[in-house]
Design an enzyme around this catalytic site. Structure first.
Site, PDB file in Angstrom:
ATOM      1  N   ASN A 206     -89.080  20.158 -79.907  1.00  0.00           N
ATOM      2  CA  ASN A 206     -89.104  18.994 -80.805  1.00  0.00           C
ATOM      3  C   ASN A 206     -90.515  18.428 -80.908  1.00  0.00           C
ATOM      4  OD1 ASN A 206     -89.460  16.928 -78.649  1.00  0.00           O
ATOM      5  ND2 ASN A 206     -87.491  17.740 -77.993  1.00  0.00           N
ATOM      6  N   ASP A 275     -81.405  18.484 -76.753  1.00  0.00           N
ATOM      7  CA  ASP A 275     -79.988  18.192 -76.538  1.00  0.00           C
ATOM      8  C   ASP A 275     -79.148  19.453 -76.455  1.00  0.00           C
ATOM      9  OD1 ASP A 275     -80.108  15.406 -76.359  1.00  0.00           O
ATOM     10  OD2 ASP A 275     -80.402  15.279 -78.532  1.00  0.00           O
ATOM     11  N   LYS A 285     -87.306  40.616 -76.621  1.00  0.00           N
ATOM     12  CA  LYS A 285     -87.552  40.075 -77.955  1.00  0.00           C
ATOM     13  C   LYS A 285     -86.504  40.609 -78.931  1.00  0.00           C
ATOM     14  CE  LYS A 285     -90.855  39.748 -81.672  1.00  0.00           C
ATOM     15  NZ  LYS A 285     -92.078  40.251 -82.281  1.00  0.00           N
ATOM     16  N   PHE A 319     -85.419   6.115 -73.073  1.00  0.00           N
ATOM     17  CA  PHE A 319     -86.031   5.945 -74.389  1.00  0.00           C
ATOM     18  C   PHE A 319     -85.019   6.398 -75.414  1.00  0.00           C
ATOM     19  CE2 PHE A 319     -90.611   4.936 -74.078  1.00  0.00           C
ATOM     20  CZ  PHE A 319     -90.655   4.766 -72.709  1.00  0.00           C
ATOM     21  N   LYS A 333     -76.334   3.049 -75.632  1.00  0.00           N
ATOM     22  CA  LYS A 333     -76.900   3.982 -74.640  1.00  0.00           C
ATOM     23  C   LYS A 333     -77.175   3.311 -73.297  1.00  0.00           C
ATOM     24  CE  LYS A 333     -78.764   7.325 -77.595  1.00  0.00           C
ATOM     25  NZ  LYS A 333     -79.885   7.806 -78.372  1.00  0.00           N
ATOM     26  N   LYS A 337     -75.256   5.083 -70.293  1.00  0.00           N
ATOM     27  CA  LYS A 337     -76.051   5.805 -69.289  1.00  0.00           C
ATOM     28  C   LYS A 337     -76.360   4.944 -68.067  1.00  0.00           C
ATOM     29  CE  LYS A 337     -78.046   8.895 -72.741  1.00  0.00           C
ATOM     30  NZ  LYS A 337     -79.041   9.942 -72.971  1.00  0.00           N
TER      31      LYS A 337
HETATM   32  O1  C5P Z   1     -78.871  10.200 -75.939  1.00  0.00           O
HETATM   33  P1  C5P Z   1     -80.322  10.384 -76.187  1.00  0.00           P
HETATM   34  O2  C5P Z   1     -80.733  11.835 -76.091  1.00  0.00           O
HETATM   35  O3  C5P Z   1     -80.830   9.761 -77.421  1.00  0.00           O
HETATM   36  O4  C5P Z   1     -80.995   9.610 -74.983  1.00  0.00           O
HETATM   37  C1  C5P Z   1     -82.362   9.530 -74.863  1.00  0.00           C
HETATM   38  C2  C5P Z   1     -82.714   9.273 -73.432  1.00  0.00           C
HETATM   39  O5  C5P Z   1     -81.992  10.152 -72.577  1.00  0.00           O
HETATM   40  C3  C5P Z   1     -84.174   9.541 -73.164  1.00  0.00           C
HETATM   41  O6  C5P Z   1     -84.617   8.647 -72.166  1.00  0.00           O
HETATM   42  C4  C5P Z   1     -84.168  10.985 -72.653  1.00  0.00           C
HETATM   43  O7  C5P Z   1     -85.253  11.232 -71.799  1.00  0.00           O
HETATM   44  C5  C5P Z   1     -82.849  11.073 -71.931  1.00  0.00           C
HETATM   45  N1  C5P Z   1     -82.209  12.370 -72.013  1.00  0.00           N
HETATM   46  C6  C5P Z   1     -81.931  13.086 -70.885  1.00  0.00           C
HETATM   47  N2  C5P Z   1     -81.307  14.299 -70.937  1.00  0.00           N
HETATM   48  C7  C5P Z   1     -80.960  14.822 -72.137  1.00  0.00           C
HETATM   49  C8  C5P Z   1     -81.209  14.106 -73.311  1.00  0.00           C
HETATM   50  C9  C5P Z   1     -81.846  12.894 -73.220  1.00  0.00           C
HETATM   51  O8  C5P Z   1     -82.245  12.620 -69.805  1.00  0.00           O
HETATM   52  N3  C5P Z   1     -80.377  15.994 -72.168  1.00  0.00           N
END
Ligand code: C5P
Length: 397
Positions: A206, A275, A285, A319, A333, A337
């Site tokens: 990303n 994600d 490859k 974040f 969130k 979380k």
């Molecule tokens: O749910 P979202 O991906 O938007 O959440 C963002 C936050 O969760 C960020 O702080 C990111 O570092 C963390 N995150 C994580 N593991 C993931 C996805 C996001 O710790 N797989």
């Protein structure tokens, strides 16, 4: 009380260093002046020793140093190194680590915050080499009192005029004030994107540049914390003194974060963790003729959510990068979380968020309190965030 080391180099604005020295003294600090040889030709060290009440240090090797290894001994007592005025030469030496006189050697030995106030001809300041040196030092954690525009000693009008002495003093005192506020704390910061492999040459990633996370790490270091920086692949210099753990995939980031988590007091998850990852990455490859029509993906572990479930006193910061319903999504969130703070930014705008140098955010705490910030540099925003985090730490104790 810590001393201030005032480095003085040979710019014509050297006389203004006297005012800076006075300003630090008025605030109650003892100041040790360090001059380069050229500076000592431009103005007598006697003036600075009269003002400071201490013998000015110019030479690295001198018979009359009261210490055996003077630069190391002095470094231990120093709470701030301010270089006023700073020439292009000293900036270049600091950036490259050249240690050929007392001041440049001292820079390598000192662990305190460093503030540099450049003063030089506009062309010299704007020269790509000088600008690159400034950028590199900044990235490594050095603060700059930006030179202003004005009439320069060479007769030109332009940028390169020493910042106002009062501003330099205020910046220095602010650095000193913040420098110990996180002493004794361990901060775990994640930054940058992750890369999820499809095969040995291709990956999914990303737009995260890592800038926000690196600034959070740098500011925590400036405040005296021990910092572990778990970083995905980015094109940034890590701040000096951070313990850097380099990772690629979300799974590697998860392993590194879980390993460091028990020792952390504060965890800042600024990384843009992918994600999802490819369900069946290939060890070889994938050839064009063998390209599948679709590629299956699987969700990656939500590292932050995991930490939220197992936190034992740690302050957890997440974040949120959103393109719509910023406040509502971020609030959800924080709860989902189990976070203590979320920094929410709108990534639909090009001027802030991903890759940009600036950012603007909503800071939302566990009680749902929302603090909107102005648009500012990521460096300034990192200060705002740490100020809020320090309030949370105070409320806890
Ligand atoms: O749910 P979202 O991906 O938007 O959440 C963002 C936050 O969760 C960020 O702080 C990111 O570092 C963390 N995150 C994580 N593991 C993931 C996805 C996001 O710790 N797989």
């Amino acid at each position: 009380m810590a001393k201030i080391a005032l480095g003085v180099t040979s710019s014509v604005s050297i006389y203004k260093a006297c005012e800076v020295l006075r300003g630090f003294q008025k605030a109650g600090y003892e100041v040790q002046v360090l001059m380069t040889r050229n500076a000592a030709r431009l103005i007598s060290p006697l003036l600075f020793s009269s003002l400071s009440g201490r013998k000015v240090i110019v030479e690295l090797f001198a018979d009359d140093h009261p210490w055996s290894v003077a630069h190391v001994a002095l470094a231990r007592e120093t709470g701030l190194l301010a270089v006023v005025p700073a020439t292009a030469n000293i900036i270049a030496k600091f950036a490259r680590g050249i240690a050929d006189d007392f001041l440049s050697t001292f820079y390598l030995a000192v662990e305190s915050p460093v503030l540099i106030a450049p003063a030089m001809n506009a062309a010299m300041f704007l020269h790509p080499r000088t600008q690159a040196n400034v950028r590199e030092l900044r990235a490594r954690g050095v603060e700059f009192a930006e030179p202003g525009r004005g009439y320069l000693a060479c007769g030109d009008e332009g940028v390169g005029r020493l910042a106002e002495p009062e501003e330099i003093v205020a910046r220095g005192l602010d650095l000193l004030r913040r420098s110990g506020s996180l002493r004794g704390r361990t901060v775990l910061v994640t930054a940058g994107p992750t890369r999820e492999s499809l095969d040995p040459v291709r990956f999914l990633s990303n737009r995260s540049s890592g800038k926000m996370g690196y600034e959070m790490a740098r500011e925590a270091l400036a405040r005296g914390a021990r910092v572990v920086l778990v970083t995905g692949p980015v094109a940034l210099f890590p701040p000096a003194k951070a313990e850097v753990v380099r990772v690629e995939s979300a799974a590697e980031m998860e392993a590194a974060v879980l390993r460091e988590f028990p020792r952390a007091d504060i965890v800042v998850m600024a990384a843009a963790v992918a994600d999802f990852a490819f369900a069946a990455p290939s060890g070889r490859k994938i050839k064009k003729p063998g390209l599948p029509e679709s590629l299956a993906v699987v969700p990656t572990p939500d590292i932050l959510k995991m930490l939220g479930a197992r936190k034992a006193g740690q302050v957890l910061v997440g974040f949120a990068a959103e393109t719509e319903d910023l406040r509502e999504n971020a609030l959800a969130k924080v709860r989902a979380k189990n976070l203590d703070l979320i920094v929410a930014n709108d990534v639909s705008r090009g001027d802030i968020g991903f890759e940009a140098d600036d950012n603007q955010a909503l800071l939302i705490d566990a009680a749902g309190r929302v603090t909107p910030t102005a648009k500012m540099s990521k460096r300034e925003l990192s200060r705002e965030i740490w100020n809020v985090l320090e309030e949370i730490l105070v409320r806890r104790s």
